[in-house]
Design an enzyme around this catalytic site. Structure first.
Site, PDB file in Angstrom:
ATOM      1  CG  HIS A 279       5.949   7.289 -10.489  1.00 13.64           C
ATOM      2  ND1 HIS A 279       6.423   6.055 -10.824  1.00 13.64           N
ATOM      3  CD2 HIS A 279       4.601   7.187 -10.552  1.00 13.64           C
ATOM      4  CE1 HIS A 279       5.406   5.233 -11.090  1.00 13.64           C
ATOM      5  NE2 HIS A 279       4.304   5.912 -10.926  1.00 13.64           N
TER       6      HIS A 279
ATOM      7  CE  LYS B 174       9.341  -1.446  -2.195  1.00 13.70           C
ATOM      8  NZ  LYS B 174       8.574  -2.193  -1.176  1.00 13.70           N
TER       9      LYS B 174
END
Length: 898
Positions: free
Chosen positions: A140, A566
């Site tokens: 990532h 999120k």
């Protein structure tokens, strides 16, 4: 005994002075004086000697683009060097703590703790038998530094180590200091900003470096410490099994990354095998230099003789060479044959090892023979470490996990079925489960996996990936690539689709064989709250039950921390994850399935970051089966695994926590939570979620985010091979969690780590709750304590004076509607956290506070310079490069990206 010649303040001071000298020599005295004036003005403000930052601002406003670039490089390079000074201090503290016998979170402490609790040898052995720790490295895009820059920094770190740990003559010290100056000069002259986006191969090579150069070397040291601790506390012999296994997503994680092709995955598998096998051959060669025992001085047992004889039959030509070269040295004869068999693992010639277990059996036969000949110390020092390495790394270095989005599998099957007149896309969930089950259980294939006629490009790639996976398992061994994670898994059919596709290519042959662990990644609130619906349906499914039994009854389930946060905010997301872990434990217990939780943690607090050992100890007892898997990402990988001592320390801390957590779970299988604690969270979490989601749903919030953070710069920073967004849509939902967190961190307004905590907890207090209960929860409940401590760190790193500078970049109406709301929630959260923790400051550890105090004056100029560049509508190429450099400098200063 003095272990070190230096201390952190000396390192920081001398590195800063060296950088100043290099800056002046490489740029100009004027540049040096500007940087010095900026630095001193920033320090004066932070110390309270100046009322405003106006002096810093005036200095920055007068800079031309070339001087802006120099200032940005100076502060960025400073942080790169200071991070090494802090790394060196961590090594000092670890070595000194070990020497004095006061090192917390060590394996010795864990063994002592179990012994003091009354755990006998059998109980300790049972705990160790359950433990398996699987750090999983992902690609990532959270590592902002270039590979070249990291290499130079490692050279600086080595020079610091020499100065600190070796007794040097004056001349030797001069040489090291000269090398250090040369490296810093070279670092200054090296571009910090990547000119191209890294490729997947670059990311895989990065992960491989840590595995090959650090973890391969330190892993046996952890075992050695554990065995020594056991010998000191227990009289009985205790067998220490395999406790670690390393895995990787680099080169195999297809989700959202179109550049992860089968060719890349195959190249990664080949390179990893080609890396590990020479390492073994070198170790066997070193072992041959040690095991020079003559047959007249030892007596080999039947097991060793039998394995030596069989090996000679398999490799008669090599056996003749070995007998001629080592006529009366049986161990050396065996080792020469073993080196050849390792060489032929990837060779067309016969005689290579078919599986790492074959090499392990040979090594163990040598170790047992040495012990039988009163050479225990030789076995311990030279053979046992290699056994641990082979047991850990196998022939693959690290097993690869495949991953893709659930939609890819659904579409591939729907398109393939459509060619046969079957409307899979039109089926409801129950119909899909029934269809897939029958298809898996029937003997004949349902679709032609070779035929791509009429299929979309994505579906063609999915079918090809499964065909290639079957080939890879045949070529590299099942252990090299035996896990398939499904992103955004929300239905049982999403798991059965992967099982079906694997069945079609022979990876699965039920009832007796299944070559994949199929791992649902539960990330959305819908998936997490529907865990019983998803997993219960699978466990009751005839085909899946067979597959699970073929995988030894272990179900791996991945929890997504990033997108959950999120979507729901810090408090609500973590409470949901906690509850759903307990729920998953209940479900797997009901169906008599062994669960292995896979924690999809990021480096930042909001994405599940924080100390891993604390996180392990805070898990609900029901979930602690002994096996645990978790992601390691981006800058966290470098911080944990770049230095040998720190890498070994991290592995020790993980083992300490997992041993203690597993023993706790065996003693108290169910974590009983007082009802008033649960009520507090049940009242707080929904209110926190509502406030967080209301903020994100505020009209113009996405525009504010784009205007008041450097997200547009981050999206083009060339940090990783994967795109920053899933599509071209401009929405929070579409944005990946990493750039979302990264952007807020840059703007020093880290709302993903604390926003809506105060709203949530105040909802509980206003409904009749009391602060005393929250204080009790903090003191006595590891889950709550770790979440509050982690939020405290995010709050401490937030700076609303700096954040206001970014807010001023937004349109006036957006600023007035959104920024005061953020500031109000921040102030209330700080106040509430201090009341709960009963501390004067946010940070619980003195060294953390010192760390922030050391860094803040140097981060501030980078923030202020970044704001000025973001405010400009047109930038020159130099200014664009400087803007990107400020992002990297702030990331280095905050020691965090996403």
């Amino acid at each position: 005994m003095t272990l070190h010649a230096r201390e952190i303040n000396q390192d920081v001071r001398e590195l800063g002075e060296l950088l100043g000298d290099v800056l002046e020599a490489q740029s100009s005295t004027e540049a040096f004086e500007i940087v010095e004036r900026t630095r001193k003005s920033s320090i004066e403000y932070r110390r309270g000697d100046a009322e405003t930052r106006e002096d810093v601002g005036r200095t920055l406003d007068r800079l031309n683009p070339e001087m802006q670039d120099i200032v940005a490089r100076a502060f960025t390079t400073y942080f790169e060097l200071i991070n090494l000074a802090e790394e060196r201090e961590r090594v000092r503290e670890t070595r000194e703590g070990s020497q004095e016998g006061i090192l917390a979170d060590s394996v010795e402490e864990a063994v002592d703790m179990l012994a003091e609790r009354g755990a006998d040898a059998a109980e300790l052995e049972a705990v160790l038998d359950d433990v398996l720790i699987e750090p999983t490295f992902t690609a990532h895009p959270t590592e902002a530094r270039r590979k070249t820059v990291k290499a130079k920094l490692r050279s600086v770190a080595q020079d610091l180590e020499i100065l600190d740990e070796r007794r040097l003559t004056d001349r030797e010290e001069e040489h090291v200091e000269r090398d250090l100056a040369a490296e810093v000069t070279s670092l200054w002259q090296t571009p910090q900003v990547r000119e191209r986006r890294p490729e997947v191969t670059d990311e895989a090579l990065n992960i491989q470096w840590y595995l090959e150069n650090v973890l391969f070397e330190v892993i046996d040291g952890v075992y050695d410490e554990l065995e020594r601790a056991i010998e000191e506390r227990y009289d009985e012999d205790i067998d220490v099994p395999k406790l670690y296994e390393f895995r990787s997503w680099a080169g195999s994680d297809r989700d959202g990354n179109p550049f992860v092709t089968p060719e890349v995955t195959e190249e990664t598998l080949e390179r990893q095998r080609d890396t590990i096998l020479p390492l073994y051959r070198n170790k066997l060669k070193e072992l041959s230099g040690v095991l020079s025992q003559d047959a007249s001085n030892i007596t080999t047992d039947a097991t060793f003789d039998e394995r030596l004889g069989e090996h000679k039959e398999r490799l008669p030509g090599i056996a003749s060479e070995a007998e001629e070269r080592y006529p009366d040295e049986p161990y050396r004869q065996k080792l020469k044959l073993m080196r050849e068999s390792v060489l032929r693992v990837s060779d067309v010639r016969q005689g290579g090892y078919d599986h790492p277990n074959d090499l392990l059996k040979d090594l163990r036969s040598i170790a047992e023979s040495l012990r039988a000949n009163n050479a225990e110390v030789v076995a311990q020092s030279h053979v046992d470490p290699l056994i641990r390495k082979v047991d850990t790394f196998g022939f693959s270095l690290a097993g690869l996990d495949l991953r893709d989005h659930r939609k890819m599998h659904t579409d591939a099957i729907a398109e393939s079925m459509d060619r046969q007149g079957i409307d899979y896309a039109g089926m409801d969930e129950d119909e899909r489960v029934e269809f897939l089950t029958e298809a898996i259980l029937q003997d004949d294939p349902v679709i032609d996996m070779e035929d791509a006629t009429g299929l979309s490009d994505d579906s063609t790639r999915v079918l090809r990936r499964f065909r290639k996976t079957a080939d890879w398992q045949n070529e590299f061994g099942v252990d090299a690539i035996d896990t398939y994670a499904i992103s955004w898994c929300e239905e049982p059919s999403h798991v059965l689709e992967v099982l079906f596709l694997a069945d079609q290519v022979g990876i699965v042959d039920l009832p007796g064989y299944c070559g994949l662990d199929i791992v649902p990644l539960l990330e959305s609130e819908y998936a997490l709250s529907g865990a019983r619906r998803i997993m219960g349906t699978l466990f009751e499914n005839e085909a899946y039950e067979m597959a699970l039994n073929a995988r030894n009854g272990v179900q791996e389930i991945m929890l997504g921390y990033s997108d959950s946060n999120k979507e729901n905010g810090f408090l609500a997301a973590n409470w949901s994850l906690y509850n759903n872990q307990k729920r998953l434990a209940d479900i797997t217990s009901d169906f008599d399935v062994d669960m292995r939780l896979f924690h999809g943690r990021g480096g930042s607090i909001s994405r599940g970051g924080g100390p891993m050992n604390d996180a392990m100890l805070a898990l609900p007892n029901e979930t602690v089966t002994g096996q645990i898997k978790f992601t390691e990402q981006g800058e966290a990988i470098a911080e944990k695994y770049a230095n040998h001592d720190i890498a070994e320390r991290n592995l020790e801390q993980m083992l300490n926590a997992q041993v203690r957590a597993r023993h706790n779970a065996m003693e108290d299988p169910v974590e009983e939570i007082p009802e008033e604690w649960r009520e507090a969270m049940e009242k707080s979490a929904p209110a926190a979620r509502e406030e967080y989601q209301d903020l994100l749903g505020t009209d113009g919030f996405v525009d504010y985010f784009e205007q008041a953070t450097p997200i547009t710069v981050i999206e083009n920073l060339n940090m990783g091979s994967r795109p920053a967004s899933r599509s071209e849509d401009r929405s929070v939902d579409d944005l990946r969690a990493i750039p979302w967190v990264f952007s807020w961190t840059q703007a020093r307004c880290i709302i993903p780590g604390w926003y809506s905590i105060a709203t949530g907890l105040n909802a509980y207090l206003e409904d009749g709750g009391d602060v005393e209960t929250l204080q009790e929860m903090y003191d006595e409940w590891p889950f709550f304590r770790t979440k509050i401590d982690n939020a405290s760190l995010a709050l401490a790193r937030t700076d609303f004076d700096i954040a206001e500078e970014y807010a001023d970049l937004a349109d006036d109406d957006l600023r007035e509607r959104i920024f005061p709301r953020l500031k109000s929630e921040y102030d209330e959260t700080v106040d509430l956290v201090l009341r709960i923790t009963e501390r004067d400051g946010l940070l619980s550890r003195e060294w953390l506070e010192e760390n922030l105090e050391r860094r803040n004056p140097y981060v501030d100029p980078l923030n202020l310079l970044q704001v000025r560049l973001l405010a400009q509508s047109h930038l020159t190429e130099t200014e664009k490069r400087t803007l990107r450099l400020t992002v990297q400098g702030i990331a280095a200063g905050m020691k965090n990206t996403g």
